[in-house]
Write a protein that holds these residues in place. Structure first.
Motif, PDB file in Angstrom:
ATOM      1  N   GLY A  95       0.769  -1.269   0.088  1.00 57.36           N
ATOM      2  CA  GLY A  95       0.113  -0.095  -0.193  1.00 57.36           C
ATOM      3  C   GLY A  95       0.860   1.215  -0.112  1.00 57.36           C
ATOM      4  N   LEU A  96       2.036   1.237   0.544  1.00 60.61           N
ATOM      5  CA  LEU A  96       2.615   2.251   0.455  1.00 60.61           C
ATOM      6  C   LEU A  96       3.747   2.558  -0.995  1.00 60.61           C
ATOM      7  CD1 LEU A  96       4.291   2.442   4.097  1.00 60.61           C
ATOM      8  CD2 LEU A  96       2.184   3.597   3.175  1.00 60.61           C
ATOM      9  N   SER A  97       3.819   3.518  -1.351  1.00 62.72           N
ATOM     10  CA  SER A  97       4.577   3.982  -2.440  1.00 62.72           C
ATOM     11  C   SER A  97       5.922   3.932  -2.270  1.00 62.72           C
ATOM     12  CB  SER A  97       4.265   5.148  -3.117  1.00 62.72           C
ATOM     13  OG  SER A  97       4.748   6.392  -2.391  1.00 62.72           O
ATOM     14  N   ASN A  98       6.623   3.016  -3.476  1.00 59.95           N
ATOM     15  CA  ASN A  98       8.010   3.063  -3.534  1.00 59.95           C
ATOM     16  C   ASN A  98       8.424   3.513  -4.861  1.00 59.95           C
ATOM     17  OD1 ASN A  98       8.231   0.648  -5.204  1.00 59.95           O
ATOM     18  ND2 ASN A  98       8.197  -0.479  -3.570  1.00 59.95           N
ATOM     19  N   SER A  99       9.759   3.752  -5.108  1.00 63.71           N
ATOM     20  CA  SER A  99      10.266   4.203  -6.222  1.00 63.71           C
ATOM     21  C   SER A  99       9.882   3.392  -7.273  1.00 63.71           C
ATOM     22  CB  SER A  99      11.642   4.572  -6.158  1.00 63.71           C
ATOM     23  OG  SER A  99      12.507   3.414  -5.788  1.00 63.71           O
ATOM     24  N   GLU A 100       9.928   2.145  -7.256  1.00 61.06           N
ATOM     25  CA  GLU A 100       9.658   1.290  -8.385  1.00 61.06           C
ATOM     26  C   GLU A 100       8.252   0.996  -8.778  1.00 61.06           C
ATOM     27  OE1 GLU A 100      11.969  -2.320  -7.843  1.00 61.06           O
ATOM     28  OE2 GLU A 100      13.693  -1.191  -7.489  1.00 61.06           O
ATOM     29  N   GLU A 101       7.494   0.755  -7.795  1.00 59.41           N
ATOM     30  CA  GLU A 101       6.023   0.363  -8.130  1.00 59.41           C
ATOM     31  C   GLU A 101       4.966   1.336  -7.607  1.00 59.41           C
ATOM     32  OE1 GLU A 101       6.956  -4.378  -8.579  1.00 59.41           O
ATOM     33  OE2 GLU A 101       7.602  -3.143  -6.815  1.00 59.41           O
ATOM     34  N   ARG A 102       3.955   1.265  -8.292  1.00 63.63           N
ATOM     35  CA  ARG A 102       2.797   2.104  -7.826  1.00 63.63           C
ATOM     36  C   ARG A 102       2.045   1.691  -6.514  1.00 63.63           C
ATOM     37  NH1 ARG A 102      -2.487   0.693  -8.661  1.00 63.63           N
ATOM     38  NH2 ARG A 102      -2.733  -1.322  -9.570  1.00 63.63           N
ATOM     39  N   GLY A 141      -2.655   1.202  10.711  1.00 60.12           N
ATOM     40  CA  GLY A 141      -3.287   1.959   9.660  1.00 60.12           C
ATOM     41  C   GLY A 141      -3.222   3.332   9.542  1.00 60.12           C
ATOM     42  N   GLY A 142      -3.261   4.155  11.174  1.00 60.40           N
ATOM     43  CA  GLY A 142      -2.994   5.618  11.051  1.00 60.40           C
ATOM     44  C   GLY A 142      -1.788   5.956  10.395  1.00 60.40           C
ATOM     45  N   ILE A 143      -0.744   5.050  10.836  1.00 58.53           N
ATOM     46  CA  ILE A 143       0.601   5.787  10.461  1.00 58.53           C
ATOM     47  C   ILE A 143       0.841   5.333   8.832  1.00 58.53           C
ATOM     48  CG2 ILE A 143       3.038   4.945  10.406  1.00 58.53           C
ATOM     49  CD1 ILE A 143       2.669   4.007  13.276  1.00 58.53           C
ATOM     50  N   MET A 144       0.333   4.399   8.274  1.00 57.92           N
ATOM     51  CA  MET A 144       0.223   4.188   7.051  1.00 57.92           C
ATOM     52  C   MET A 144      -0.689   4.813   6.189  1.00 57.92           C
ATOM     53  SD  MET A 144       1.525   0.223   6.885  1.00 57.92           S
ATOM     54  CE  MET A 144       0.260  -0.331   7.927  1.00 57.92           C
ATOM     55  N   GLY A 145      -1.800   5.352   6.969  1.00 59.14           N
ATOM     56  CA  GLY A 145      -2.897   5.921   5.936  1.00 59.14           C
ATOM     57  C   GLY A 145      -3.824   4.928   5.241  1.00 59.14           C
ATOM     58  N   ILE A 146      -3.921   3.893   5.703  1.00 61.38           N
ATOM     59  CA  ILE A 146      -4.716   2.557   5.247  1.00 61.38           C
ATOM     60  C   ILE A 146      -5.853   2.584   6.140  1.00 61.38           C
ATOM     61  CG2 ILE A 146      -4.532   0.224   4.853  1.00 61.38           C
ATOM     62  CD1 ILE A 146      -1.681   0.430   4.058  1.00 61.38           C
ATOM     63  N   PRO A 147      -6.968   2.399   5.555  1.00 66.63           N
ATOM     64  CA  PRO A 147      -8.255   2.382   6.320  1.00 66.63           C
ATOM     65  C   PRO A 147      -8.400   0.858   6.854  1.00 66.63           C
ATOM     66  CG  PRO A 147      -8.758   3.119   3.979  1.00 66.63           C
ATOM     67  CD  PRO A 147      -7.478   2.836   4.010  1.00 66.63           C
ATOM     68  N   VAL A 148      -8.816   0.811   8.056  1.00 66.05           N
ATOM     69  CA  VAL A 148      -9.103  -0.271   9.038  1.00 66.05           C
ATOM     70  C   VAL A 148     -10.601  -0.381   9.387  1.00 66.05           C
ATOM     71  CG1 VAL A 148      -8.556  -1.695  10.880  1.00 66.05           C
ATOM     72  CG2 VAL A 148      -6.915  -0.261   9.960  1.00 66.05           C
ATOM     73  N   SER A 149     -11.080  -1.673   9.095  1.00 70.54           N
ATOM     74  CA  SER A 149     -12.552  -1.822   9.786  1.00 70.54           C
ATOM     75  C   SER A 149     -12.580  -3.110  10.521  1.00 70.54           C
ATOM     76  CB  SER A 149     -13.506  -1.892   8.427  1.00 70.54           C
ATOM     77  OG  SER A 149     -13.177  -2.819   7.343  1.00 70.54           O
ATOM     78  N   TYR A 150     -13.735  -3.031  11.408  1.00 68.09           N
ATOM     79  CA  TYR A 150     -13.847  -4.221  12.467  1.00 68.09           C
ATOM     80  C   TYR A 150     -15.193  -4.874  12.218  1.00 68.09           C
ATOM     81  CZ  TYR A 150     -10.925  -0.546  14.145  1.00 68.09           C
ATOM     82  OH  TYR A 150     -10.015   0.374  14.345  1.00 68.09           O
ATOM     83  N   VAL A 151     -15.049  -6.368  12.306  1.00 71.96           N
ATOM     84  CA  VAL A 151     -16.233  -7.024  12.169  1.00 71.96           C
ATOM     85  C   VAL A 151     -15.997  -8.099  13.142  1.00 71.96           C
ATOM     86  CG1 VAL A 151     -16.624  -6.760   9.560  1.00 71.96           C
ATOM     87  CG2 VAL A 151     -15.367  -8.666  10.404  1.00 71.96           C
ATOM     88  N   ASP A 152     -17.360  -8.773  13.359  1.00 77.85           N
ATOM     89  CA  ASP A 152     -17.298  -9.858  14.429  1.00 77.85           C
ATOM     90  C   ASP A 152     -18.220 -11.000  13.841  1.00 77.85           C
ATOM     91  OD1 ASP A 152     -19.578  -8.788  15.175  1.00 77.85           O
ATOM     92  OD2 ASP A 152     -18.766  -8.348  17.206  1.00 77.85           O
ATOM     93  N   ASN A 153     -18.826 -10.575  12.794  1.00 80.53           N
ATOM     94  CA  ASN A 153     -19.855 -11.833  12.433  1.00 80.53           C
ATOM     95  C   ASN A 153     -20.055 -11.885  10.750  1.00 80.53           C
ATOM     96  OD1 ASN A 153     -21.977  -9.894  11.266  1.00 80.53           O
ATOM     97  ND2 ASN A 153     -21.791  -9.324  13.243  1.00 80.53           N
ATOM     98  N   ARG A 154     -20.480 -12.831  10.334  1.00 80.41           N
ATOM     99  CA  ARG A 154     -20.626 -12.953   8.723  1.00 80.41           C
ATOM    100  C   ARG A 154     -21.211 -11.945   7.829  1.00 80.41           C
ATOM    101  NH1 ARG A 154     -20.402 -18.686   6.694  1.00 80.41           N
ATOM    102  NH2 ARG A 154     -22.060 -18.312   5.200  1.00 80.41           N
ATOM    103  N   GLU A 155     -22.365 -11.587   8.426  1.00 79.24           N
ATOM    104  CA  GLU A 155     -22.994 -10.532   7.623  1.00 79.24           C
ATOM    105  C   GLU A 155     -21.867  -9.270   7.727  1.00 79.24           C
ATOM    106  OE1 GLU A 155     -25.525  -9.445   5.243  1.00 79.24           O
ATOM    107  OE2 GLU A 155     -25.511 -11.893   6.156  1.00 79.24           O
TER     108      GLU A 155
END
Ligand code: GTP
Ligand code: MG
Length: 454
Positions: A259-266, A290-304
């Motif tokens: 998820g983080l950019s590097n010089s070689e790949e998007r 997630g906060g440090i990398m700027g990547i969204p985090v979500s939480y679930v505890d069931n199938r639905e």
């Protein structure tokens, strides 16, 4: 030629009888024991029976000695054959005598010339057969069999008494290295068996060469997971495994790599989902990453909830990383619950099993087995930095036929993770003198192997 058959109670008595009746020119040809007399088997007794002949024509040879027609010797003297006379020498009383046929002697028939006796070689095979026949063929095979059994028993006793041939010292040294690296006993046995069978004496005497061979064969047992591009996006990667092995940290490392950019790949569009939201600290831990990398985090505890969350990411997201709660592999109920939730991800989801490198080989095998219902595609080996050698891991993976995809070797996100490769495993073995160039040539690391999926 007069032939005779005489019987007497004993061998000597029979010879004396022949001598008395047929004279001292009598030749005994065969001898056997016969059962005589008796009524319905009662009062019967054994007697010696001898058969032979009395030669009529005899010739005088050049040395002035008499030879009889019918004796296989050009210089034989007239005498009654028997133990004393030599004709039956070597044969036990009651055994058979050698029957010398006429064909064994060719005699010049010209009466005006000095008679010449020419001996032709005896057919020893035929004579042997006759002896066997005379002594009773039926008794010899059991005797021979008995001799064979005794010989085998003696062989077995002496084999048990003498110690097994010792391994050359370098095989013992190699075994010590395998033990040092915690290779399992069955793995060591298989490898050493191959060494004994396939290594030349030259290799066995050169410990460097022996280590090269052993490392090569160890490398051949390591299966590296081939990462494939997903058929459709988003790619879904799930991590399961025992408590505290580093699942959440590894999820964070993967999120950073992709998820983080590097010089070689998007950079890819990455999301993290955790089904470990209820545990104190777990939510904070992944939220922090997630906060440090700027990547969204979500939480679930069931199938639905998981289904809804995945539906949200059906467009515009490349990769969804799912962290799970750590559970003992022995807690079948909890594992069942987790599998029930994860099943909504469908078959396209890639599930990977995380295991700590310092775990005992037997426990690793058990973990690999307990998580089998999850149908995991590969194994991620964590905390490699906390242990020497990798023999336990290599043994367990080989025993269960599993591939390894990543290894992690530290707490730092994202640097302490890399795609697994054989060279890394082999160069981490303790005590081995690793010829790196040789190993790299034998197990080349392709760029495509090293490049994580994009
Ligand atoms: N030395 C070392 N420590 C690691 C590594 N990966 C994770 N850790 C540490 O191991 C501890 C547990 O890591 P987590 O990622 O929370 O493990 P987990 O499997 O998610 O644990 P649970 O969710 O409780 O089952 C943390 O202190 C991590 O920093 C590694 O590769 N090497
Ligand atoms: Mg965790």
């Amino acid at each position: 030629m007069d032939y005779f058959t005489e019987q007497a109670l004993t061998h000597d008595e029979c010879l004396r009888k022949i001598h008395k009746i047929h004279g001292d020119r009598a030749i005994v040809m065969t001898q056997r024991t016969v059962r005589v007399g008796g009524i319905f088997g009662l009062f019967a007794h054994d007697e010696v029976e001898m058969q032979g002949y009395v030669p009529k024509d005899f010739v005088m040879n050049a040395a002035g000695k008499i030879s009889y027609q019918g004796i296989g010797s050009s210089g034989g003297e007239s005498r009654l054959a028997g133990p004393a006379g030599g004709g039956l020498s070597g044969l036990p009383p009651g055994g058979g005598g050698i029957s010398l046929s006429r064909s064994n002697v060719l005699r010049e028939p010209d009466p005006y010339k000095e008679p010449v006796l020419r001996s032709v070689p005896l057919d020893f095979a035929a004579e042997r057969q006759k002896i066997l026949a005379a002594t009773g063929n039926a008794t010899l095979p059991p005797i021979l069999q008995e001799l064979k059994d005794i010989k085998e028993k003696i062989g077995a006793i002496s084999a048990a008494a003498s110690p097994a041939p010792e391994d050359p010292p370098n095989i013992s040294r190699l075994e010590e290295l395998l033990v040092l690296n915690d290779f399992s006993a069955p793995y060591r046995a298989r490898l050493l068996e191959r060494v004994r069978k396939e290594c030349s004496l030259e290799t066995l005497e050169d410990f460097d060469a022996l280590q090269d061979k052993a490392l090569e064969w160890i490398g051949e047992t390591i299966s590296i997971y081939k990462e494939k591009a997903p058929l459709s996006l988003p790619r879904i990667m799930i991590l399961v495994g025992p408590t505290g092995v580093g699942k959440t940290t590894t999820i964070a490392k993967l999120a950073a790599i992709f998820g983080l950019s590097n010089s070689e790949e998007r950079p890819l569009s990455v999301r993290m989902i955790t089904i470990d939201a209820l545990r104190i600290g777990a939510r904070a831990q992944i939220e922090a990453y997630g906060g440090i990398m700027g990547i969204p985090v979500s939480y679930v505890d069931n199938r639905e909830d998981l289904r809804k969350e995945l539906a949200l990411y059906s467009e515009g997201v490349d990769l969804v990383l799912i962290d799970t709660f750590g559970k003992s592999p022995r807690d079948a109920v909890k594992l069942g619950e987790m599998k029930h939730i994860l099943d909504v991800c469908g078959s396209r989801a890639e599930l990977h099993l995380a295991m700590a490198a310092a775990t005992k080989s037997g426990d690793l095998v058990e973990i690999l087995r307990q998580f089998e219902p999850f149908n995991y595609r590969s194994v991620i080996i964590t905390k490699l930095d906390e242990t020497g050698g990798m023999g336990n891991v290599i043994s367990a993976l080989a025993e269960r036929g599993k591939s390894v995809s990543y290894i992690t070797d530290g707490q730092t996100v994202p640097s302490d993770i890399q795609k697994a490769n054989v060279v890394h495993f082999l160069t981490n073995l303790e005590g081995f003198k690793v010829n790196r160039q040789k190993i790299e040539e034998r197990f080349p690391v392709n760029k495509s192997d090293q490049n994580q999926w994009r």
